[in-house]
Design an enzyme around this catalytic site. Structure first.
Site, PDB file in Angstrom:
ATOM      1  N   ASP A 150       0.874  -1.240  -0.148  1.00 53.70           N
ATOM      2  CA  ASP A 150      -0.242   0.173   0.075  1.00 53.70           C
ATOM      3  C   ASP A 150       0.765   1.099   0.060  1.00 53.70           C
ATOM      4  O   ASP A 150       2.079   1.114   0.881  1.00 53.70           O
ATOM      5  CB  ASP A 150      -0.963  -0.013   1.093  1.00 53.70           C
ATOM      6  CG  ASP A 150      -2.654   1.073   1.446  1.00 53.70           C
ATOM      7  OD1 ASP A 150      -2.199   1.216  -0.066  1.00 53.70           O
ATOM      8  OD2 ASP A 150      -2.131   1.440   2.496  1.00 53.70           O
TER       9      ASP A 150
ATOM     10  N   ASP B  66       3.366   5.464  -5.577  1.00 52.01           N
ATOM     11  CA  ASP B  66       2.002   6.043  -5.234  1.00 52.01           C
ATOM     12  C   ASP B  66       2.849   7.434  -5.607  1.00 52.01           C
ATOM     13  O   ASP B  66       3.408   8.053  -4.425  1.00 52.01           O
ATOM     14  CB  ASP B  66       1.659   6.120  -3.633  1.00 52.01           C
ATOM     15  CG  ASP B  66       0.678   7.218  -3.983  1.00 52.01           C
ATOM     16  OD1 ASP B  66       0.447   8.943  -4.612  1.00 52.01           O
ATOM     17  OD2 ASP B  66       0.245   8.032  -2.562  1.00 52.01           O
TER      18      ASP B  66
ATOM     19  N   SER C  75     -11.709   4.863   1.835  1.00 48.31           N
ATOM     20  CA  SER C  75     -13.174   4.208   1.501  1.00 48.31           C
ATOM     21  C   SER C  75     -13.564   3.295   3.159  1.00 48.31           C
ATOM     22  O   SER C  75     -14.247   2.326   2.761  1.00 48.31           O
ATOM     23  CB  SER C  75     -13.104   3.061   0.589  1.00 48.31           C
ATOM     24  OG  SER C  75     -12.530   3.494  -0.781  1.00 48.31           O
TER      25      SER C  75
ATOM     26  N   GLU D 101      -1.361   5.673  -8.830  1.00 45.91           N
ATOM     27  CA  GLU D 101      -2.416   6.801  -8.193  1.00 45.91           C
ATOM     28  C   GLU D 101      -2.276   8.325  -9.723  1.00 45.91           C
ATOM     29  O   GLU D 101      -1.203   8.821  -9.047  1.00 45.91           O
ATOM     30  CB  GLU D 101      -2.437   6.903  -6.874  1.00 45.91           C
ATOM     31  CG  GLU D 101      -3.515   7.987  -6.460  1.00 45.91           C
ATOM     32  CD  GLU D 101      -3.372   8.503  -4.581  1.00 45.91           C
ATOM     33  OE1 GLU D 101      -3.550   7.530  -4.294  1.00 45.91           O
ATOM     34  OE2 GLU D 101      -2.823   9.364  -4.698  1.00 45.91           O
TER      35      GLU D 101
HETATM   36  P1  13P Z   1      -8.774   4.449   5.388  1.00 40.55           P
HETATM   37  O1  13P Z   1      -8.623   5.221   6.302  1.00 40.55           O
HETATM   38  O2  13P Z   1     -10.105   4.998   4.777  1.00 40.55           O
HETATM   39  O3  13P Z   1      -9.599   2.621   5.765  1.00 40.55           O
HETATM   40  O4  13P Z   1      -8.500   4.523   3.414  1.00 40.55           O
HETATM   41  C1  13P Z   1      -7.173   3.290   4.016  1.00 40.55           C
HETATM   42  C2  13P Z   1      -6.327   3.288   2.931  1.00 40.55           C
HETATM   43  O5  13P Z   1      -7.065   4.072   1.718  1.00 40.55           O
HETATM   44  C3  13P Z   1      -5.013   2.921   2.667  1.00 40.55           C
HETATM   45  O6  13P Z   1      -4.608   2.970   1.389  1.00 40.55           O
HETATM   46  O1  G3H Z   2      -2.734   4.373   3.425  1.00 41.89           O
HETATM   47  C1  G3H Z   2      -3.134   4.977   5.168  1.00 41.89           C
HETATM   48  C2  G3H Z   2      -3.459   3.096   5.400  1.00 41.89           C
HETATM   49  O2  G3H Z   2      -4.261   3.146   6.127  1.00 41.89           O
HETATM   50  C3  G3H Z   2      -2.211   2.468   6.136  1.00 41.89           C
HETATM   51  O3  G3H Z   2      -2.541   3.248   7.268  1.00 41.89           O
HETATM   52  O4  G3H Z   2       0.621   4.269   7.480  1.00 41.89           O
HETATM   53  O5  G3H Z   2      -0.694   4.207   9.653  1.00 41.89           O
HETATM   54  O6  G3H Z   2      -0.727   2.009   8.223  1.00 41.89           O
HETATM   55  P1  G3H Z   2      -0.479   3.441   7.752  1.00 41.89           P
HETATM   56 ZN    ZN Z   3      -4.151   4.563   0.817  1.00 39.53          ZN
END
Ligand code: 13P
Ligand code: G3H
Ligand code: ZN
Length: 344
Positions: free
Chosen positions: A83, A105, A234, A142
């Site tokens: 992520d 990203d 989301s 993104e």
């Molecule tokens: P939320 O904070 O809305 O759960 O979004 C999570 C997210 O987009 C992680 O990449």
């Molecule tokens: O990208 C957003 C997610 O909620 C992950 O959060 O970077 O605190 O693990 P984090």
């Molecule tokens: Zn995100």
């Protein structure tokens, strides 16, 4: 073993008109909650690990945790996804640890805070895509910067997000540019910006089209009907979880998230991956707070984590059902990365 790439999974979702939630994971309890829900719903799943999660658990432990979950739940196809990768090395090391999908990203510079221009974003995303595809790994890019259309502020809560005030132009993905970006980079999925942000404080009122611009998604889907779209930020921030947390000494200020019905609207317009972290954090916290408040003498982590895990499991299952993911795990045969590499 049922590890699957994002591309294969989202192609299946597109063919059958559903979306897959990407749930963030940073520890075993979250993994067990998500996977148990997936098994119960017969749903494939995306497990997303942020840079923060990788730092928290450590890459070795995280990789073995995922191995353990995949072996324990062999009937659930699992896409292991990075992520918000911020650099080529972050994506490459995720691949070394068995991730089947990475997000580059490039909407922000490598500091994860400064908005980038198109040329930077396109160049870094294209280089990551070339590298990942050679390994059979999928890529999410993104375009547009996540943040609030109410305040113009980027994400302030979790260390990844723009720290400067953003213009509406930055906060809303330009559909024509999206068309160009997908062509220039070859990404498998595209995250778009339309007013959502990470964390619990997304909207100060029930969102309407002014502050949650679902029309942007619809226009991008009209131009790019074959591209898998991704909605970040989301979480729906359910009122009942806010209430449980607050009734046991928490301090969640009044807030609104993304209504599940709006996400379903997005799914009708090409949204295939829906990122959720905050809702699960709140579910886990609500359960833990309840046990610790009601039984102050309790000090066995298994007892209070079990309650948090149960609430998180319910939430994940509800999302699998709402997004149409339920019932599809048993209909997918994951292809190995070599087979995916040969496709690119
Ligand atoms: P939320 O904070 O809305 O759960 O979004 C999570 C997210 O987009 C992680 O990449
Ligand atoms: O990208 C957003 C997610 O909620 C992950 O959060 O970077 O605190 O693990 P984090
Ligand atoms: Zn995100």
């Amino acid at each position: 073993m049922a590890r699957i790439t994002l591309r294969q999974l989202l192609d299946h979702a597109a063919d059958h008109g559903y979306a897959v939630p990407a749930f963030n994971i940073s520890n075993m309890e979250m993994g067990l909650a998500i996977m148990t829900a997936a098994r119960e719903a017969d749903a494939p799943v995306i497990l997303a690990a942020s840079r923060g999660a990788r730092a928290y658990a450590g890459d070795r432990l995280l990789a073995r945790l995922i191995d353990g979950l995949v072996e324990t739940f062999p009937e659930v196809p699992v896409c292991m996804h990075l992520d918000h990768g911020n650099a080529l090395a972050t994506c490459a090391t995720a691949i070394q640890h068995g991730f089947t999908s990475v997000m580059m990203d490039g909407s922000l510079l490598a500091d994860g805070k400064t908005p980038a221009d198109y040329a930077y974003n396109m160049d870094i995303t294209r280089r990551v895509t070339e590298m990942a595809h050679a390994c059979g790994v999928s890529v999410e890019g993104e375009l547009g910067v996540l943040g609030s259309l109410e305040t113009g502020m980027g994400d302030q809560e979790d260390g990844h997000g723009a720290t400067e005030k953003l213009s509406e132009e930055q906060l809303l993905t330009d559909p024509a540019e999206a068309e160009q970006f997908v062509k220039d980079t070859g990404v498998d999925a595209l995250a778009v910006a339309m007013g959502t942000s990470h964390g619990a404080y997304k909207f100060t009122r029930q969102p309407d089209g002014e502050i949650l611009a679902m029309s942007v998604i619809e226009e991008i889907n009209r131009r790019l009907p074959d591209t898998h779209l991704v909605m970040h930020g989301s979480s729906s921030v359910p009122e009942d979880l806010q209430q449980v947390i607050n009734s046991y000494g928490g301090d969640i200020r009044p807030t609104w998230g993304v209504p599940v019905d709006e996400i379903r609207r997005g799914i009708r317009s090409g949204v295939r991956k829906v990122n959720i972290d905050t809702d699960n954090r709140m579910a886990m916290t609500a359960g833990v707070r309840r046990v610790l408040s009601e039984t102050p003498g309790e000090f066995d982590p298994r007892k209070y984590l079990k309650e948090g895990k149960a609430l998180m499991q319910d939430l994940c299952k509800a999302r699998f059902e709402a997004f149409g993911t339920a019932g599809h795990a048993s209909r997918i045969t994951p292809l190995p990365p070599e087979a995916m590499a040969a496709r690119y």
